[in-house]
Motif scaffolding. Structure first.
Motif, PDB file in Angstrom:
ATOM      1  N   GLN A   1      24.627 -49.287  10.355  1.00  0.00           N
ATOM      2  CA  GLN A   1      25.312 -49.789  11.514  1.00  0.00           C
ATOM      3  C   GLN A   1      26.786 -49.909  11.199  1.00  0.00           C
ATOM      4  N   THR A   2      27.589 -49.817  12.203  1.00  0.00           N
ATOM      5  CA  THR A   2      29.020 -50.006  12.014  1.00  0.00           C
ATOM      6  C   THR A   2      29.522 -51.057  12.964  1.00  0.00           C
ATOM      7  N   ASP A   3      30.470 -51.851  12.510  1.00  0.00           N
ATOM      8  CA  ASP A   3      31.105 -52.868  13.337  1.00  0.00           C
ATOM      9  C   ASP A   3      30.094 -53.821  13.971  1.00  0.00           C
ATOM     10  N   ARG A   4      29.082 -54.220  13.218  1.00  0.00           N
ATOM     11  CA  ARG A   4      28.091 -55.133  13.774  1.00  0.00           C
ATOM     12  C   ARG A   4      28.584 -56.558  13.707  1.00  0.00           C
ATOM     13  N   LYS A   5      28.216 -57.361  14.709  1.00  0.00           N
ATOM     14  CA  LYS A   5      28.597 -58.761  14.697  1.00  0.00           C
ATOM     15  C   LYS A   5      27.825 -59.500  13.628  1.00  0.00           C
ATOM     16  N   PRO A   6      28.493 -60.279  12.771  1.00  0.00           N
ATOM     17  CA  PRO A   6      27.773 -61.056  11.777  1.00  0.00           C
ATOM     18  C   PRO A   6      27.197 -62.320  12.387  1.00  0.00           C
ATOM     19  N   THR A   7      26.131 -62.817  11.778  1.00  0.00           N
ATOM     20  CA  THR A   7      25.561 -64.074  12.208  1.00  0.00           C
ATOM     21  C   THR A   7      25.282 -64.907  10.990  1.00  0.00           C
TER      22      THR A   7
ATOM     23  N   ARG B   1      27.910 -53.457  25.019  1.00  0.00           N
ATOM     24  CA  ARG B   1      28.290 -53.303  23.609  1.00  0.00           C
ATOM     25  C   ARG B   1      27.714 -54.421  22.760  1.00  0.00           C
ATOM     26  N   THR B   2      27.653 -55.625  23.326  1.00  0.00           N
ATOM     27  CA  THR B   2      27.043 -56.726  22.592  1.00  0.00           C
ATOM     28  C   THR B   2      25.570 -56.430  22.302  1.00  0.00           C
ATOM     29  N   GLY B   3      24.894 -55.812  23.256  1.00  0.00           N
ATOM     30  CA  GLY B   3      23.499 -55.441  23.026  1.00  0.00           C
ATOM     31  C   GLY B   3      23.345 -54.455  21.890  1.00  0.00           C
ATOM     32  N   VAL B   4      24.262 -53.481  21.811  1.00  0.00           N
ATOM     33  CA  VAL B   4      24.232 -52.520  20.707  1.00  0.00           C
ATOM     34  C   VAL B   4      24.394 -53.237  19.376  1.00  0.00           C
ATOM     35  N   ASP B   5      25.301 -54.220  19.349  1.00  0.00           N
ATOM     36  CA  ASP B   5      25.645 -54.884  18.096  1.00  0.00           C
ATOM     37  C   ASP B   5      24.628 -55.931  17.657  1.00  0.00           C
ATOM     38  N   THR B   6      23.927 -56.558  18.618  1.00  0.00           N
ATOM     39  CA  THR B   6      23.144 -57.735  18.245  1.00  0.00           C
ATOM     40  C   THR B   6      21.653 -57.641  18.556  1.00  0.00           C
ATOM     41  N   ASP B   7      21.224 -56.634  19.300  1.00  0.00           N
ATOM     42  CA  ASP B   7      19.803 -56.531  19.647  1.00  0.00           C
ATOM     43  C   ASP B   7      19.348 -55.081  19.516  1.00  0.00           C
ATOM     44  N   THR B   8      19.575 -54.510  18.332  1.00  0.00           N
ATOM     45  CA  THR B   8      19.265 -53.097  18.102  1.00  0.00           C
ATOM     46  C   THR B   8      17.761 -52.884  17.962  1.00  0.00           C
ATOM     47  N   LEU B   9      17.282 -51.857  18.648  1.00  0.00           N
ATOM     48  CA  LEU B   9      15.869 -51.494  18.575  1.00  0.00           C
ATOM     49  C   LEU B   9      15.581 -50.722  17.286  1.00  0.00           C
ATOM     50  N   PRO B  10      14.301 -50.608  16.903  1.00  0.00           N
ATOM     51  CA  PRO B  10      13.964 -49.726  15.772  1.00  0.00           C
ATOM     52  C   PRO B  10      14.394 -48.299  16.069  1.00  0.00           C
ATOM     53  N   ALA B  11      14.547 -47.512  15.015  1.00  0.00           N
ATOM     54  CA  ALA B  11      15.006 -46.130  15.188  1.00  0.00           C
ATOM     55  C   ALA B  11      13.994 -45.274  15.934  1.00  0.00           C
ATOM     56  N   ALA B  12      12.734 -45.678  15.961  1.00  0.00           N
ATOM     57  CA  ALA B  12      11.710 -44.915  16.669  1.00  0.00           C
ATOM     58  C   ALA B  12      10.683 -45.872  17.255  1.00  0.00           C
ATOM     59  N   LEU B  13      10.258 -45.603  18.496  1.00  0.00           N
ATOM     60  CA  LEU B  13       9.208 -46.369  19.156  1.00  0.00           C
ATOM     61  C   LEU B  13       7.974 -45.478  19.257  1.00  0.00           C
ATOM     62  N   PRO B  14       6.886 -45.812  18.564  1.00  0.00           N
ATOM     63  CA  PRO B  14       5.712 -44.927  18.524  1.00  0.00           C
ATOM     64  C   PRO B  14       4.963 -44.910  19.848  1.00  0.00           C
ATOM     65  N   ARG B  15       4.145 -43.886  19.993  1.00  0.00           N
ATOM     66  CA  ARG B  15       3.361 -43.656  21.217  1.00  0.00           C
ATOM     67  C   ARG B  15       2.588 -44.909  21.649  1.00  0.00           C
ATOM     68  N   LYS B  16       1.909 -45.541  20.708  1.00  0.00           N
ATOM     69  CA  LYS B  16       1.043 -46.665  21.081  1.00  0.00           C
ATOM     70  C   LYS B  16       1.844 -47.811  21.680  1.00  0.00           C
ATOM     71  N   ASP B  17       3.046 -48.065  21.151  1.00  0.00           N
ATOM     72  CA  ASP B  17       3.878 -49.136  21.708  1.00  0.00           C
ATOM     73  C   ASP B  17       4.411 -48.763  23.087  1.00  0.00           C
ATOM     74  N   LEU B  18       4.788 -47.490  23.260  1.00  0.00           N
ATOM     75  CA  LEU B  18       5.288 -47.045  24.555  1.00  0.00           C
ATOM     76  C   LEU B  18       4.207 -47.176  25.625  1.00  0.00           C
ATOM     77  N   ASN B  19       2.969 -46.827  25.255  1.00  0.00           N
ATOM     78  CA  ASN B  19       1.876 -46.904  26.230  1.00  0.00           C
ATOM     79  C   ASN B  19       1.503 -48.343  26.561  1.00  0.00           C
ATOM     80  N   LEU B  20       1.752 -49.254  25.646  1.00  0.00           N
ATOM     81  CA  LEU B  20       1.502 -50.669  25.938  1.00  0.00           C
ATOM     82  C   LEU B  20       2.583 -51.253  26.848  1.00  0.00           C
ATOM     83  N   GLY B  21       3.733 -50.578  26.895  1.00  0.00           N
ATOM     84  CA  GLY B  21       4.810 -51.043  27.766  1.00  0.00           C
ATOM     85  C   GLY B  21       5.582 -52.224  27.228  1.00  0.00           C
ATOM     86  N   THR B  22       5.368 -52.560  25.927  1.00  0.00           N
ATOM     87  CA  THR B  22       6.030 -53.751  25.392  1.00  0.00           C
ATOM     88  C   THR B  22       7.518 -53.559  25.105  1.00  0.00           C
ATOM     89  N   PRO B  23       7.954 -52.424  24.516  1.00  0.00           N
ATOM     90  CA  PRO B  23       9.377 -52.363  24.189  1.00  0.00           C
ATOM     91  C   PRO B  23      10.259 -51.977  25.366  1.00  0.00           C
TER      92      PRO B  23
END
Length: 561
Positions: free
Chosen positions: A391-397, A488-510
């Motif tokens: 990540q670049t320029d991420r907000k620290p916490t 932009r705040t969402g990009v910096d502070t609530d980043t998703l995993p690099a990949a969402l697998p089929r089973k999670d997509l079909n559950l509709g959770t992410p």
């Protein structure tokens, strides 16, 4: 290597004392691509901070490709890899901050201690194969695997410096048909200037195994140019492996096949090595000879006591040399994913056949049916430092937060946003079986049936090959609003995993209806996808994927500072 156990060299008068909010404490090494320093995040995590050489940093093509490559390499996670925790391509000189753990490069080990015992070589190669498997799973090819890019530590071997070599290929330094790599560790296809795949890294690892076990290169003696010519000619004249130990010879034969498709896979190689080593690959108690383990232990102790940084220089030439290097941005908010994290030590000597060279002219292959190796430029790095993606320029916490607003270079506070287009319809349909769809949010444009691995300039890919998933090629975050600042705040502070697998997509959770997704695109714009509908997969099978369709609207802003 100079024989000292102290891997931390004091800063010289010309070295910077601070860069982008990172306090630089000591030098770790220097190579063709840049200089590496020891630093720490505000949370106290040690990092290897690599400042890229000025001639690369001033090349706009390098900056563009560098940003793409480190973002791609950021997706790489796994054991025996050194994660990169931060990077920046916008300042006067690009840089990468990688997790730091002291250790010795294989190049240094071979130069100081000689070849390793066969069980250690099998363990080294097996773990490196696992690391390459993780790299390749993220659609990244190392391209410059060599002894200087394998680090040996008390907790095992680590592959380093993946993610920069390809960026260097796009610079003015290599536009005239050049390729990047270390000639004596290239695959035949790379030496011939042909496209490379994951199999090229397997070939390089086979060469490394031979040198690590015996000190002898499979293609004989001679300089880098001579070895590269012989490697390029593998299809007509395979190397003589008869003098290598029988157990190792099997490995070499399967790694050094002339045709990429005939080479062993990384998974198969790891299994072969574990069997040959006679112990689990990740059992590292005494995995190296005692004198070498003692040297590594002394280096770890030295790294635990970093020297106080030298005073800031007052020489005008030093200040001028590093003008513009103190633009402050916040260090990363999160630590590495897979401890322990290694870093490299500088190398003064090279193992047999390791020393990099620059080939100013093409490598002419002295066989009629072999193509000319047009031009090879050595891996810009002689083994110092670490690279990858982050990540670049991420907000620290928390503990990593900056002491004051002035210490934070948060883009969301400094950037200005200009609307490029708003609420363009974009429907991401589930790919057909064994296909994939790449998405360029800057255009915007969809590329159905996109080729595997051909994702330059893309932000995401929806694929139904291998591990079917929705894969983000640039960091994608969830936004709580639809303004560019909230995006932009969402990009910096609530980043998703690099990949969402089929089973999670079909559950509709992410990803549900109403979700707002944001990313900084490969061209440096801010993109916002609002999901207006999620269409479940059709029943009945056939050639259709069993993943949902996403109906979205796309908004794009140009970022300026």
């Amino acid at each position: 290597m100079n024989g000292s156990d102290d891997i931390l060299t004091p800063l010289s008068p010309l070295d910077p004392r601070e860069a982008s909010g990172y306090r630089l404490l000591a030098r770790l090494g220097e190579g063709g691509m840049g200089t590496v320093y020891l630093s720490r995040t505000r949370g106290g995590q040690p990092v290897a901070f690599k400042v890229i050489r000025r001639e690369y940093g001033q090349d706009p093509d390098f900056r563009r490709r560098f940003e793409q490559e480190v973002r791609a390499a950021r997706r790489v996670q796994g054991y025996h890899l050194v994660p990169v925790v931060d990077h920046d391509t916008t300042g006067p000189l690009p840089w990468i901050a990688s997790a730091f753990v002291p250790g010795l490069t294989l190049a240094d080990v071979l130069a100081s201690f000689g070849p390793l015992p066969l069980p250690a070589v099998f363990q080294l190669v097996g773990c490196a194969a696992r690391a390459l498997g993780s790299i390749h799973a993220a659609e990244v090819v190392h391209r410059d695997l060599k002894p200087a890019n394998i680090l040996l530590g008390s907790t095992g071997p680590y592959v380093i410096d993946f993610g920069i070599a390809r960026a260097a290929e796009s610079t003015q330094l290599t536009h005239s048909g050049g390729i990047v790599g270390t000639p004596q560790y290239m695959s035949p296809e790379q030496a011939l200037g042909e496209p490379v795949t994951a199999a090229a890294d397997v070939f390089s690892l086979g060469l490394i195994a031979a040198v690590a076990a015996t000190g002898r290169h499979p293609y004989g003696e001679g300089g880098a140019t001579a070895l590269a010519v012989r490697i390029a000619n593998t299809g007509r004249a395979a190397p003589d492996l008869s003098e290598y130990p029988a157990a190792l010879r099997t490995l070499l034969e399967r790694c050094l096949a002339a045709e990429p498709a005939a080479r062993i896979t990384t998974d198969e190689l790891a299994v072969l090595c574990e069997r040959a080593a006679g112990r689990p690959l990740r059992a590292f108690d005494g995995w190296l000879p005692a004198p070498l383990m003692e040297r590594i232990a002394r280096r770890e102790a030295a790294a635990a006591r970093p020297p106080e940084p030298t005073p800031t220089p007052t020489r005008p030439d030093a200040d001028a040399h590093w003008s513009g290097q103190s633009t402050v941005t916040a260090p990363p908010r999160r630590g590495p994913a897979h401890p322990p994290q290694p870093a490299q030590a500088p190398s003064a000597r090279s193992a047999p056949g390791v020393r990099p060279v620059v080939l100013a002219a093409g490598l002419a292959v002295a066989v009629a049916l072999t193509a000319v190796v047009t031009r090879a430029i050595v891996s810009p790095d002689g083994g110092a430092g670490a690279s990858g993606g982050s990540q670049t320029d991420r907000k620290p916490t928390g503990a990593s937060a900056p002491a004051s607003p002035a210490a934070s270079g948060s883009p969301s506070k400094q950037a200005a946003y200009t609307l490029v287009f708003e609420d363009k319809p974009l429907t991401l349909r589930a790919p057909a079986f064994n296909t994939g769809t790449h998405v360029d949010l800057d255009a915007p444009k969809l590329f159905p049936d996109g080729k595997i691995g051909v994702t330059d300039g893309m932000e995401l890919t929806y694929q139904d090959w291998g591990d079917a998933d929705l894969r983000f090629l640039t960091p994608m975050g969830k936004s709580g609003g639809t303004t560019p600042e909230a995006c932009r705040t969402g990009v910096d502070t609530d980043t998703l995993p690099a990949a969402l697998p089929r089973k999670d997509l079909n559950l509709g959770t992410p990803l549900a209806k109403g979700t707002v997704l944001c990313t900084v695109t490969s061209e440096g714009n801010l993109a916002m996808l609002r999901i207006t509908d999620v269409v479940p997969p059709a029943k009945g099978g056939g050639l259709s994927s069993d993943m949902p369709d996403y109906v979205t609207t796309l908004t794009l802003w140009k970022i300026s500072k």
